[in-house]
Enzyme design. Structure first.
Site, PDB file in Angstrom:
ATOM      1  N   ASP A 284      55.898  85.124  48.560  1.00  9.34           N
ATOM      2  CA  ASP A 284      56.358  86.426  49.069  1.00  9.34           C
ATOM      3  C   ASP A 284      55.738  87.573  48.272  1.00  9.34           C
ATOM      4  O   ASP A 284      55.986  88.733  48.550  1.00  9.34           O
ATOM      5  CB  ASP A 284      57.890  86.489  48.994  1.00  9.34           C
ATOM      6  CG  ASP A 284      58.469  87.652  49.797  1.00  9.34           C
ATOM      7  OD1 ASP A 284      57.797  88.092  50.751  1.00  9.34           O
ATOM      8  OD2 ASP A 284      59.564  88.125  49.460  1.00  9.34           O
TER       9      ASP A 284
ATOM     10  N   SER B  79      60.574  92.496  53.817  1.00  4.19           N
ATOM     11  CA  SER B  79      60.318  91.328  54.670  1.00  4.19           C
ATOM     12  C   SER B  79      61.551  91.021  55.508  1.00  4.19           C
ATOM     13  O   SER B  79      62.684  91.070  55.027  1.00  4.19           O
ATOM     14  CB  SER B  79      59.903  90.127  53.826  1.00  4.19           C
ATOM     15  OG  SER B  79      60.580  90.117  52.596  1.00  4.19           O
TER      16      SER B  79
ATOM     17  N   GLN C  26      55.009  85.728  57.843  1.00  6.41           N
ATOM     18  CA  GLN C  26      56.119  86.639  57.557  1.00  6.41           C
ATOM     19  C   GLN C  26      55.997  87.870  58.447  1.00  6.41           C
ATOM     20  O   GLN C  26      54.904  88.345  58.710  1.00  6.41           O
ATOM     21  CB  GLN C  26      56.035  87.082  56.088  1.00  6.41           C
ATOM     22  CG  GLN C  26      57.107  88.034  55.668  1.00  6.41           C
ATOM     23  CD  GLN C  26      57.020  88.418  54.190  1.00  6.41           C
ATOM     24  OE1 GLN C  26      56.527  89.495  53.875  1.00  6.41           O
ATOM     25  NE2 GLN C  26      57.490  87.557  53.299  1.00  6.41           N
TER      26      GLN C  26
HETATM   27  C1  LIG Z   1      58.049  91.660  48.764  1.00  8.24           C
HETATM   28  C2  LIG Z   1      58.893  91.979  49.947  1.00  8.24           C
HETATM   29  C3  LIG Z   1      60.337  91.725  49.609  1.00  8.24           C
HETATM   30  O1  LIG Z   1      60.640  90.952  48.783  1.00  8.24           O
HETATM   31  S1  LIG Z   1      61.467  92.563  50.488  1.00  8.24           S
HETATM   32  C4  LIG Z   1      62.947  91.806  49.991  1.00  8.24           C
HETATM   33  C5  LIG Z   1      63.450  90.834  50.967  1.00  8.24           C
HETATM   34  N1  LIG Z   1      63.848  91.433  52.206  1.00  8.24           N
HETATM   35  C6  LIG Z   1      64.918  92.250  52.288  1.00  8.24           C
HETATM   36  O2  LIG Z   1      65.594  92.573  51.327  1.00  8.24           O
HETATM   37  C7  LIG Z   1      65.296  92.721  53.664  1.00  8.24           C
HETATM   38  C8  LIG Z   1      66.764  92.509  53.917  1.00  8.24           C
HETATM   39  N2  LIG Z   1      67.147  93.037  55.199  1.00  8.24           N
HETATM   40  C9  LIG Z   1      67.547  94.313  55.345  1.00  8.24           C
HETATM   41  O3  LIG Z   1      67.704  95.067  54.374  1.00  8.24           O
HETATM   42  C10 LIG Z   1      67.767  94.769  56.749  1.00  8.24           C
HETATM   43  O4  LIG Z   1      67.742  93.684  57.616  1.00  8.24           O
HETATM   44  C11 LIG Z   1      66.659  95.791  57.169  1.00  8.24           C
HETATM   45  C12 LIG Z   1      65.276  95.209  56.912  1.00  8.24           C
HETATM   46  C13 LIG Z   1      66.813  97.057  56.373  1.00  8.24           C
HETATM   47  C14 LIG Z   1      66.728  96.117  58.630  1.00  8.24           C
HETATM   48  O5  LIG Z   1      67.959  96.555  58.952  1.00  8.24           O
HETATM   49  P1  LIG Z   1      68.314  97.919  59.728  1.00  8.24           P
HETATM   50  O6  LIG Z   1      68.918  97.474  60.963  1.00  8.24           O
HETATM   51  O7  LIG Z   1      67.186  98.863  59.777  1.00  8.24           O
HETATM   52  O8  LIG Z   1      69.310  98.315  58.615  1.00  8.24           O
HETATM   53  P2  LIG Z   1      70.305  99.474  58.407  1.00  8.24           P
HETATM   54  O9  LIG Z   1      70.823  99.981  59.667  1.00  8.24           O
HETATM   55  O10 LIG Z   1      71.226  98.903  57.412  1.00  8.24           O
HETATM   56  O11 LIG Z   1      69.341 100.554  57.705  1.00  8.24           O
HETATM   57  C15 LIG Z   1      68.754 100.368  56.458  1.00  8.24           C
HETATM   58  C16 LIG Z   1      68.038 101.658  56.102  1.00  8.24           C
HETATM   59  O12 LIG Z   1      66.963 101.864  57.035  1.00  8.24           O
HETATM   60  C17 LIG Z   1      67.181 103.118  57.691  1.00  8.24           C
HETATM   61  N3  LIG Z   1      66.741 102.995  59.071  1.00  8.24           N
HETATM   62  C18 LIG Z   1      67.213 102.156  60.005  1.00  8.24           C
HETATM   63  N4  LIG Z   1      66.552 102.326  61.133  1.00  8.24           N
HETATM   64  C19 LIG Z   1      65.668 103.325  60.926  1.00  8.24           C
HETATM   65  C20 LIG Z   1      64.718 103.972  61.728  1.00  8.24           C
HETATM   66  N5  LIG Z   1      64.521 103.618  63.000  1.00  8.24           N
HETATM   67  N6  LIG Z   1      63.947 104.933  61.197  1.00  8.24           N
HETATM   68  C21 LIG Z   1      64.101 105.297  59.918  1.00  8.24           C
HETATM   69  N7  LIG Z   1      65.000 104.722  59.077  1.00  8.24           N
HETATM   70  C22 LIG Z   1      65.775 103.755  59.594  1.00  8.24           C
HETATM   71  C23 LIG Z   1      68.664 103.378  57.588  1.00  8.24           C
HETATM   72  O13 LIG Z   1      68.942 104.733  57.701  1.00  8.24           O
HETATM   73  C24 LIG Z   1      68.961 102.845  56.192  1.00  8.24           C
HETATM   74  O14 LIG Z   1      68.509 103.777  55.214  1.00  8.24           O
HETATM   75  P3  LIG Z   1      69.366 104.029  53.859  1.00  8.24           P
HETATM   76  O15 LIG Z   1      69.373 102.714  53.147  1.00  8.24           O
HETATM   77  O16 LIG Z   1      70.713 104.462  54.303  1.00  8.24           O
HETATM   78  O17 LIG Z   1      68.557 105.088  53.140  1.00  8.24           O
END
Ligand SMILES: CCC(=O)SCCNC(=O)CCNC(=O)[C@H](O)C(C)(C)COP(=O)(O)OP(=O)(O)OC[C@H]1O[C@@H](n2cnc3c(N)ncnc32)[C@H](O)[C@@H]1OP(=O)(O)O
Length: 337
Positions: free
Chosen positions: A251, A272, A322
Site C-alpha cells: 500500500d 485508498s 487498488q
Molecule cells: C497510502 C494510502 C492509505 O493508506 S489511505 C488509508 C487507508 N484508507 C482509508 O483510511 C480510507 C477509509 N475510508 C474513508 O475514510 C471513507 O470511506 C472515505 C474514503 C473518506 C469516503 O467516504 P465519504 O463517503 O466521502 O466520507 P464522509 O462523508 O465521511 O467524508 C469524509 C470527508 O470527505 C469530504 N467529502 C465527502 N464527499 C466529498 C465531495 N464530494 N467533495 C469534497 N469533499 C467531500 C467530507 O466533507 C469529509 O471531510 P472532513 O473530514 O469533514 O473534512
C-alpha cells in the site's frame, strides 16, 4: 504476448510451480548480513506491527508503529494485520494466495485496532477467512483472505520483470532527501516537509528508480518503480509472515501513481478505498523487491492503480490492485524542490 515468459522446464512431479520452490528466493540471502543486519536487528514489522496480541479465540489487537502525516492509519498496516489475524486460524499447510479489502472508515491512530476473524469456509484445497478490523465499535476495514494447500501446476507463465537499475546503483530515500535539502533555493515549507519525512520511522527501506517521479517533482506517465524491503531482519522460513509484510509494503506509494500525469494539481485528499492482492511465489520481504506501480485509469474523483512485486531474480512474487479517492486542487506556486 511479447512480455510473457512461459516456463517450460518441469519439476520432479512433472509440473512446476513457484510455490513448490523450497527456498524463498535463492538469490541474495547474504544481502542483509553484508549490509550489517544481524538477527538482533529484527524488523519492527515482525516484532511489533504484525505481532498481534491474542485477546480471545479469533480476536486480536494490533498496535501502530508509523502513522502517515494524514493522521489516519496507514492502509498497509491494517491490511497486513488483518492478514496476520486470518492466517492464525488456518493450518500450517495453507498459504495465502489472495485477499480483498474495503477501507470503510479512516483508522484512528489514538486507539488500537481489534481484528475479529470469521472462519468462513474450510475446503480441501481452499480455505476462506473474513476479518473485520474494528475501532470505536465500528468496522474500519473488511477483508476476505483465501488460503490454499500448495499444489503443483503444469501451467505456469508470468510477465517479464521490467529492466531497471539494481538497488546497489540507487540512493535511498534518505540520501535523496539530503540531496534536496542541500539545494539553496529550497522553500522553507519544502524543508520542513522533507525533514518530517526524514524523522518519520517508516519500517520499509525504499530506493526509488526515478526520484523525480517518486516525489512527483516532474510529471510523467502514470507508472513508477521502486525497490523496497522491510527494514531489519526477518529471515527465511515463515512464508505466511513474508506475505503479511508484503501486504504492508504493497500500500506504500501505490495510489500516488495515479497523480503522476497531473502537474497542475496537487492532492487535497487521497485515501485508498479498496485493495486486492494475489500472491504467486515464495519470496523474502526483507530482501530487495521491485515494486512496479501503474495507473490505467482515473476519473470521477477516483483512480485505479495496479502493482507488481518482483523478486530481484525476475520471479513475479505478488500482484495488487487498488482504487482510491483522489480529490485535488490546482497548484498555485511552482515547487522549489
Ligand atoms: C497510502 C494510502 C492509505 O493508506 S489511505 C488509508 C487507508 N484508507 C482509508 O483510511 C480510507 C477509509 N475510508 C474513508 O475514510 C471513507 O470511506 C472515505 C474514503 C473518506 C469516503 O467516504 P465519504 O463517503 O466521502 O466520507 P464522509 O462523508 O465521511 O467524508 C469524509 C470527508 O470527505 C469530504 N467529502 C465527502 N464527499 C466529498 C465531495 N464530494 N467533495 C469534497 N469533499 C467531500 C467530507 O466533507 C469529509 O471531510 P472532513 O473530514 O469533514 O473534512
Amino acid at each position: 504476448m511479447t512480455n510473457i515468459k512461459v516456463e517450460e522446464k518441469t519439476s520432479k512431479s512433472g509440473c512446476i510451480s513457484a510455490l513448490e520452490a523450497p527456498t524463498m528466493s535463492g538469490n541474495d540471502g547474504a544481502d542483509k548480513a553484508e549490509s550489517g543486519f544481524t538477527q538482533d536487528l529484527k524488523s519492527v514489522l515482525v516484532t511489533s506491527v504484525l505481532n498481534l496480541e491474542e485477546l480471545d479465540i479469533d480476536l486480536y489487537r494490533g498496535r501502530h508503529h508509523w502513522v502517515p502525516r494524514t493522521q489516519r492509519l496507514f492502509g498497509g498496516q491494517i491490511i497486513g494485520q488483518a492478514l496476520v489475524a486470518a492466517a492464525k486460524s488456518v493450518g500450517e499447510n495453507l498459504y495465502a494466495h489472495s485477499l480483498h479489502c474495503y477501507f470503510v472508515r479512516a483508522g484512528d491512530p489514538k486507539v488500537p485496532v481489534l481484528y475479529q476473524v470469521d472462519r468462513t469456509r474450510d475446503g480441501r484445497s481452499f480455505t476462506v477467512r473474513s476479518v473485520k478490523a474494528i475501532q470505536h465499535g465500528q468496522p474500519i476495514l473488511i477483508c476476505q483472505a483465501s488460503f490454499q494447500v500448495l499444489q503443483p501446476s503444469p501451467l505456469q507463465h508470468q510477465f517479464s520483470m521490467p529492466v531497471v537499475p539494481q538497488p546497489e546503483e540507487l540512493p535511498t530515500v534518505e540520501e535523496i532527501i539530503h540531496q534536496y535539502l542541500s539545494k539553496p533555493d529550497l522553500t522553507e515549507s519544502a524543508k520542513v516537509g522533507l525533514n518530517k519525512i526524514l524523522a518519520s520511522e517508516v519500517p520499509i527501506e525504499i530506493k526509488p528508480v526515478n526520484p523525480a517521479l517518486f516525489y512527483r517533482i516532474s510529471p510523467g506517465e502514470p507508472r513508477r518503480y521502486f525497490w523496497g524491503r522491510a527494514r531489519g531482519y526477518i529471515g527465511e522460513g515463515n512464508m505466511k509472515l513474508h506475505c503479511c509484510v508484503a501486504a504492508y509494503v504493497s500500500d506504500f506509494a501505490l495510489l500516488g501513481t495515479a497523480l503522476l500525469p497531473y502537474s497542475k494539481y496537487k492532492a487535497r485528499f487521497t485515501a485508498s478505498l479498496d485493495h486486492a492482492m494475489w500472491f504467486h511465489s515464495t519470496f523474502r520481504s526483507d530482501e530487495w523487491m521491485l515494486y512496479e506501480c501503474e495507473s490505467p485509469w482515473a476519473g470521477s474523483s477516483r483512480g485505479l492503480v495496479q502493482g507488481r512485486l518482483w523478486r530481484r531474480d525476475g520471479v513475479l512474487a505478488a500482484s495488487c490492485a487498488q482504487e482510491g479517492v483522489l480529490r485535488v486542487k490546482p497548484v498555485t506556486q511552482t515547487s522549489k524542490l
